[in-house]
Design a protein around this motif. Structure first.
Motif, PDB file in Angstrom:
ATOM      1  N   PRO A  76       0.894  -7.127   6.847  1.00  0.00           N
ATOM      2  CA  PRO A  76       0.258  -7.346   8.159  1.00  0.00           C
ATOM      3  C   PRO A  76      -0.808  -6.310   8.523  1.00  0.00           C
ATOM      4  N   ILE A  77      -0.885  -5.216   7.762  1.00  0.00           N
ATOM      5  CA  ILE A  77      -1.874  -4.181   8.091  1.00  0.00           C
ATOM      6  C   ILE A  77      -3.297  -4.652   7.745  1.00  0.00           C
ATOM      7  N   GLU A  78      -3.404  -5.482   6.729  1.00  0.00           N
ATOM      8  CA  GLU A  78      -4.726  -5.990   6.330  1.00  0.00           C
ATOM      9  C   GLU A  78      -5.393  -6.764   7.477  1.00  0.00           C
ATOM     10  N   LYS A  83      -8.596  -2.246   4.963  1.00  0.00           N
ATOM     11  CA  LYS A  83      -8.687  -2.773   3.599  1.00  0.00           C
ATOM     12  C   LYS A  83      -7.517  -2.212   2.769  1.00  0.00           C
ATOM     13  N   LEU A  84      -6.767  -3.115   2.151  1.00  0.00           N
ATOM     14  CA  LEU A  84      -5.550  -2.751   1.403  1.00  0.00           C
ATOM     15  C   LEU A  84      -5.730  -3.048  -0.077  1.00  0.00           C
ATOM     16  N   GLU A  85      -5.252  -2.123  -0.886  1.00  0.00           N
ATOM     17  CA  GLU A  85      -5.314  -2.328  -2.331  1.00  0.00           C
ATOM     18  C   GLU A  85      -4.044  -1.752  -2.954  1.00  0.00           C
ATOM     19  N   PHE A  86      -3.519  -2.402  -3.975  1.00  0.00           N
ATOM     20  CA  PHE A  86      -2.387  -1.831  -4.718  1.00  0.00           C
ATOM     21  C   PHE A  86      -2.897  -1.344  -6.057  1.00  0.00           C
ATOM     22  N   SER A  87      -2.867  -0.032  -6.259  1.00  0.00           N
ATOM     23  CA  SER A  87      -3.338   0.521  -7.521  1.00  0.00           C
ATOM     24  C   SER A  87      -2.127   0.730  -8.427  1.00  0.00           C
ATOM     25  N   GLU A  88      -2.258   0.351  -9.701  1.00  0.00           N
ATOM     26  CA  GLU A  88      -1.123   0.468 -10.639  1.00  0.00           C
ATOM     27  C   GLU A  88      -0.655   1.918 -10.731  1.00  0.00           C
ATOM     28  N   SER A  89      -1.607   2.859 -10.646  1.00  0.00           N
ATOM     29  CA  SER A  89      -1.225   4.264 -10.831  1.00  0.00           C
ATOM     30  C   SER A  89      -0.875   4.950  -9.509  1.00  0.00           C
ATOM     31  N   LYS A  90      -1.643   4.659  -8.443  1.00  0.00           N
ATOM     32  CA  LYS A  90      -1.452   5.415  -7.201  1.00  0.00           C
ATOM     33  C   LYS A  90      -0.591   4.707  -6.166  1.00  0.00           C
ATOM     34  N   GLY A  91      -0.209   3.447  -6.417  1.00  0.00           N
ATOM     35  CA  GLY A  91       0.521   2.700  -5.392  1.00  0.00           C
ATOM     36  C   GLY A  91      -0.448   2.183  -4.342  1.00  0.00           C
ATOM     37  N   PRO A  92       0.054   1.938  -3.113  1.00  0.00           N
ATOM     38  CA  PRO A  92      -0.831   1.331  -2.116  1.00  0.00           C
ATOM     39  C   PRO A  92      -1.911   2.276  -1.607  1.00  0.00           C
ATOM     40  N   ILE A  93      -3.105   1.719  -1.380  1.00  0.00           N
ATOM     41  CA  ILE A  93      -4.203   2.488  -0.781  1.00  0.00           C
ATOM     42  C   ILE A  93      -4.698   1.723   0.445  1.00  0.00           C
ATOM     43  N   LEU A  94      -4.809   2.418   1.579  1.00  0.00           N
ATOM     44  CA  LEU A  94      -5.431   1.829   2.768  1.00  0.00           C
ATOM     45  C   LEU A  94      -6.703   2.625   3.038  1.00  0.00           C
ATOM     46  N   TYR A  95      -7.849   1.926   3.023  1.00  0.00           N
ATOM     47  CA  TYR A  95      -9.136   2.615   3.174  1.00  0.00           C
ATOM     48  C   TYR A  95      -9.398   2.991   4.629  1.00  0.00           C
ATOM     49  N   ASP A  96     -10.180   4.028   4.850  1.00  0.00           N
ATOM     50  CA  ASP A  96     -10.540   4.512   6.184  1.00  0.00           C
ATOM     51  C   ASP A  96      -9.316   4.719   7.072  1.00  0.00           C
ATOM     52  N   PRO A  97      -8.481   5.695   6.713  1.00  0.00           N
ATOM     53  CA  PRO A  97      -7.260   5.934   7.493  1.00  0.00           C
ATOM     54  C   PRO A  97      -7.545   6.144   8.983  1.00  0.00           C
TER      55      PRO A  97
END
Ligand SMILES: Cc1c2[nH]c(c1CCC(=O)O)Cc1[nH]c(c(CCC(=O)O)c1C)Cc1[nH]c(c(CCC(=O)O)c1C)Cc1[nH]c(c(C)c1CCC(=O)O)C2
Length: 344
Positions: A76-78, A83-97
């Motif tokens: 629901p944050i998207e 902007k939400l992304e799941f990176s295989e190495s870093k886990g979830p990323i939310l841009y512009d905190p």
């Protein structure tokens, strides 16, 4: 429908102790890996037929007593505007905190039916197909706020705590907006047919008890109040065994217990007027079947004075877990609790 899980949530007598596993649809299952090899994680969450398929896999394979909607707390944050992304190495990323008044004011309160229609569609498919109850879920406001403020997972949550202490009004306005969204999101899940809801407060344990009481608990209480008496509400505050009395003040029907506390001590702390869920260390499933049976016996025994007990792990099942050991755990719970009519 097998309603053993719902009975235990309500503290009614059950013929055996119901069991499900947090993260039961996931990477430890080859069947999940197969579906996931064709799509990325977010696409899987957003494709109702596929999300429904992986939701059902553990019900068929493990014979658990409840299904949990396949999705993620960050979904629901998207539509709130990040902007939400799941990176295989870093886990979830939310841009512009989110760190400023302007950023908070730009966030939207979502309308789940319009903004995340795929979640609603998945639930509608599942309630037609399943022979066990379906658990809907949301992240708790505090845990969602940490992701939004930090921009992903974090070590010390310094930005979140800075906002709490240095800009309390900004923190409150963010939390209010998230809480409104969570209530709308859970209401839409209930309207679509989920039988129970779980609120995941995965990072509650980074707070000291007085901060938990001030900065996290009131928002959970507002959510619980909105749904009390409609469907059973499970509140899982991870790493909170040192503040279980406060966790109980959430008002939830069921309290999730992690593995760091003996479940009999947890029951003593919260009292016998609330049900508990837990609390096998997920790593126990890397042990022998004898060890698993042994630990299951101890937990069933330890929870016998609770108002109700739903067996679960103390946190999500880990990706490398042998499937046969997860099956053995479910079998052990069913067999060892059978006929005990645990709850008076
Ligand atoms: C903190 C949190 C998240 N998501 C969730 C939480 C709260 C529970 C907890 O404390 O573990 C909740 C969640 N995530 C997922 C579910 C589905 C239902 C279930 O089977 O329990 C649920 C209920 C699927 C998932 N969510 C995620 C996966 C792995 C995605 C993949 O297939 O690669 C799954 C199956 C990804 C995810 N999602 C999240 C992280 C940090 C990660 C990356 C770390 C990891 O990979 O385990 C955020």
């Amino acid at each position: 429908m097998n309603d053993t899980f719902l009975k235990a949530c309500r503290g009614e007598k059950t013929e055996y102790t119901p069991v499900w596993l947090m993260r039961q649809a996931g990477r430890y299952l080859p069947e999940y890996q197969k579906v996931r090899s064709n799509v990325d994680f977010l696409t899987l969450c957003k494709t109702p037929e596929l999300a429904a398929e992986v939701t059902k896999q553990p019900v068929d394979i493990l014979k658990v007593d409840a299904a949990i909607l396949f999705s993620d707390i960050l979904i629901p944050i998207e539509p709130m505007g990040m902007k939400l992304e799941f990176s295989e190495s870093k886990g979830p990323i939310l841009y512009d905190p989110i760190r400023s008044d302007i950023a908070v004011s730009k966030l939207r309160r979502i309308k789940a039916n319009d903004d995340v229609p795929f979640v609603i569609e998945t639930i509608k498919i599942l309630v037609k197909d399943l022979n066990v109850p379906l658990i809907g879920f949301s992240g708790a406001p505090f845990t969602l706020a940490t992701y939004m403020i930090e921009g992903g997972s974090s070590k010390n949550y310094v930005n979140t705590k800075k906002m709490m202490y240095q800009s309390p009004e900004l923190y409150t306005s963010l939390m209010e907006k998230i809480t409104d969204t969570v209530i709308n999101y859970l209401q839409a899940q209930i309207d679509a047919g989920v039988h129970a809801i779980q609120v995941f407060d995965s990072w509650a344990g980074i707070l000291c008890p007085i901060d938990f009481e001030k900065y996290a608990l009131p928002y959970v209480q507002r959510i619980v109040l909105a749904f009390k008496g409609k469907v059973p509400i499970i509140y899982f505050a991870f790493n909170s065994s040192a503040m279980l009395k406060l966790v109980k003040q959430s008002g939830a029907d069921v309290l999730g217990i992690d593995w760091r506390v003996d479940i009999s001590d947890a029951v003593n702390a919260v009292g016998n007027d609330v049900a508990v869920q837990g609390n096998l260390d997920p790593c126990t499933l890397f042990g022998t079947k004898d060890l698993i049976r042994d630990r299951v016996t101890g937990i069933l025994q330890g929870a016998k004075n609770a108002k109700g007990h739903i067996f679960n792990l103390g946190h999500g099942i880990l990706p490398e877990t042998p499937v046969e050991n997860a099956i053995a755990m479910v079998e052990a719970v069913h067999e060892l609790s059978n006929g005990r009519l645990a709850y008076a």
